[in-house]
Design an enzyme around this catalytic site. Structure first.
Site, PDB file in Angstrom:
ATOM      1  N   LYS A 148     -12.231  -1.433   6.977  1.00 29.67           N
ATOM      2  CA  LYS A 148     -11.406  -2.226   7.873  1.00 29.67           C
ATOM      3  C   LYS A 148     -11.680  -2.007   9.351  1.00 29.67           C
ATOM      4  CE  LYS A 148      -8.282  -3.020   4.251  1.00 29.67           C
ATOM      5  NZ  LYS A 148      -7.592  -2.200   3.279  1.00 29.67           N
ATOM      6  N   TRP A 152       0.828  -1.210   0.000  1.00 32.22           N
ATOM      7  CA  TRP A 152       0.000   0.000   0.000  1.00 32.22           C
ATOM      8  C   TRP A 152       0.854   1.247   0.000  1.00 32.22           C
ATOM      9  CZ3 TRP A 152      -4.029  -1.584  -2.017  1.00 32.22           C
ATOM     10  CH2 TRP A 152      -4.692  -2.733  -1.595  1.00 32.22           C
ATOM     11  N   ASP A 177      -1.742   7.119   5.676  1.00 32.07           N
ATOM     12  CA  ASP A 177      -2.762   6.146   5.287  1.00 32.07           C
ATOM     13  C   ASP A 177      -2.987   5.253   6.506  1.00 32.07           C
ATOM     14  OD1 ASP A 177      -4.261   4.019   4.399  1.00 32.07           O
ATOM     15  OD2 ASP A 177      -2.872   3.410   2.815  1.00 32.07           O
TER      16      ASP A 177
END
Ligand SMILES: *Cc1c(COP(=O)(O)O)cnc(C)c1O
Length: 354
Positions: A190, A98, A166
């Site tokens: 999430k 990511w 993030d």
């Protein structure tokens, strides 16, 4: 009953599923799926959701909360576009898939990316701690929890430059000091709600300061904040269910209580991984994630037997990411410690059969 260790979209509290299901059938006489986002009933939902995000994370004054679509993947672009300043240069930590995605998208919008540190040399199995942050950067970006590899920052990078994170896979899992950040973004799926909404927490003084010549209205955080996340049709259902989850979170002790529970769950599983001679953890011990616990079998030829055991116990979502293999147990807020105990018991049982 299933024990869902999936990495995302992930488990939410059962009561949230029930309340969400009820609202599909009846939300003040309509279905939540058909209500206009401009109706006062939904405007109230948006307002309360934003207020509860601020409450749960103790967001200081001088910060705004916005919801957009596009997931954290679009967040990579939103972050770079909105934080671009005169240098058009930013520092990124490359700690996994990511983080690498964020770097790639920043370059596409014209950011000269300087990789401050990378753990790629050891298959992303640690958080790099040796780095120098030059001061001619517009901002510094990192990924607080590396969902795929199972590493997590226990101490966030310290810098006087604007800090961007993030936080997709560990937001609401632990107490954080929002005042240290200029921009936080996170896909909802999430720890917050169903896929569809993406959360942005931005320091107001950073709004409208971009030097990018390309700035679609939708991607402009200033406009999103001014329009109260209603610049266009928001992901109504995802936001509503996020609200239900936030109410539930706050009624159950909030983020501080979740942090305690998450540490207890992670400790229980890591202790078994370390004790059981058939298993091995895949990352540096001090960098182990409390959200995504990655491990493998010492002898992979045993995997069919182990897989049959955990599947038989009602466990789902345990295989590691397709890029890494092995196993990954995601321990998001809604996963009860009882489910972790079921996995630990399966691991012990598997050992006793050898
Ligand atoms: C899941 C995840 C993403 C990607 O999220 P999408 O919402 O699918 O775009 C990005 N970053 C992190 C840390 C993630 O866990």
């Amino acid at each position: 009953m299933k024990h869902n260790f999936g990495a995302g979209p992930c488990i939410l509290p059962q009561i949230v599923f029930e309340e969400a299901a009820a609202a599909v059938l009846d939300f003040n006489g309509l279905s939540i799926l058909e209500v206009s986002h401009r109706h006062k009933d939904f405007v109230a939902v948006m307002d309360e959701t934003i207020a509860l995000v601020k409450k749960a994370l103790n967001v200081p004054t001088g910060y705004s909360v916005a919801f957009m679509q596009g997931g954290a993947t679009l967040g990579f672009t939103v972050a770079a576009l909105n934080m671009m300043r005169d240098q058009k240069r930013a520092g990124y930590f490359n700690t996994g898939t990511w983080a690498a995605g964020a770097i790639k998208e920043a370059k596409k919008v014209g950011i000269d990316v300087s990789v401050l540190a990378s753990s790629e040399d050891k298959k992303f199995n640690y958080i790099p701690k040796d780095y120098i942050i030059p001061n001619d950067l517009d901002y510094v970006h990192f990924t607080s929890n590396n969902t795929i590899y199972g590493t997590q920052y226990k101490q966030f990078p310290v810098t006087d430059l604007p800090l961007v994170c993030d936080m997709s896979s560990d937001i609401f899992s632990q107490v954080i000091d929002v005042s240290k950040f200029d921009l936080i973004y996170a896909g909802a799926q999430k720890n917050l709600g169903p896929a569809g909404a993406t959360l942005y927490i931005v320091k107001d003084e950073q709004l409208g300061k971009s030097t990018s010549s390309f700035m679609p209205s939708y991607l402009d955080l200033k406009q999103q904040v001014e329009k109260e996340s209603m610049l266009n049709t928001p992901p109504v259902f995802s936001i509503y269910v996020s609200l239900l989850n936030l109410r539930n979170l706050l009624a159950n002790g909030g983020v501080a209580e979740m942090e305690k529970r998450n540490i207890a769950k992670a400790n229980l599983l890591y202790q078994e991984i370390d004790r059981n001679p058939l298993f091995v953890g895949t990352v540096n011990k001090e960098d182990r994630s409390n959200m995504n616990v990655t491990f493998t079998l010492l002898d992979d030829s045993n995997s069919a037997d182990f897989d049959a055991l955990w599947k038989g116990a009602g466990i789902v979502g345990l295989p590691g990411h397709r890029s890494t293999g092995g196993y990954r147990a995601s321990l998001y807020n809604a996963l009860p410690i009882e489910s972790v105990q079921v996995l630990v018991d399966v691991m012990k049982h598997f050992e006793s059969q050898r």
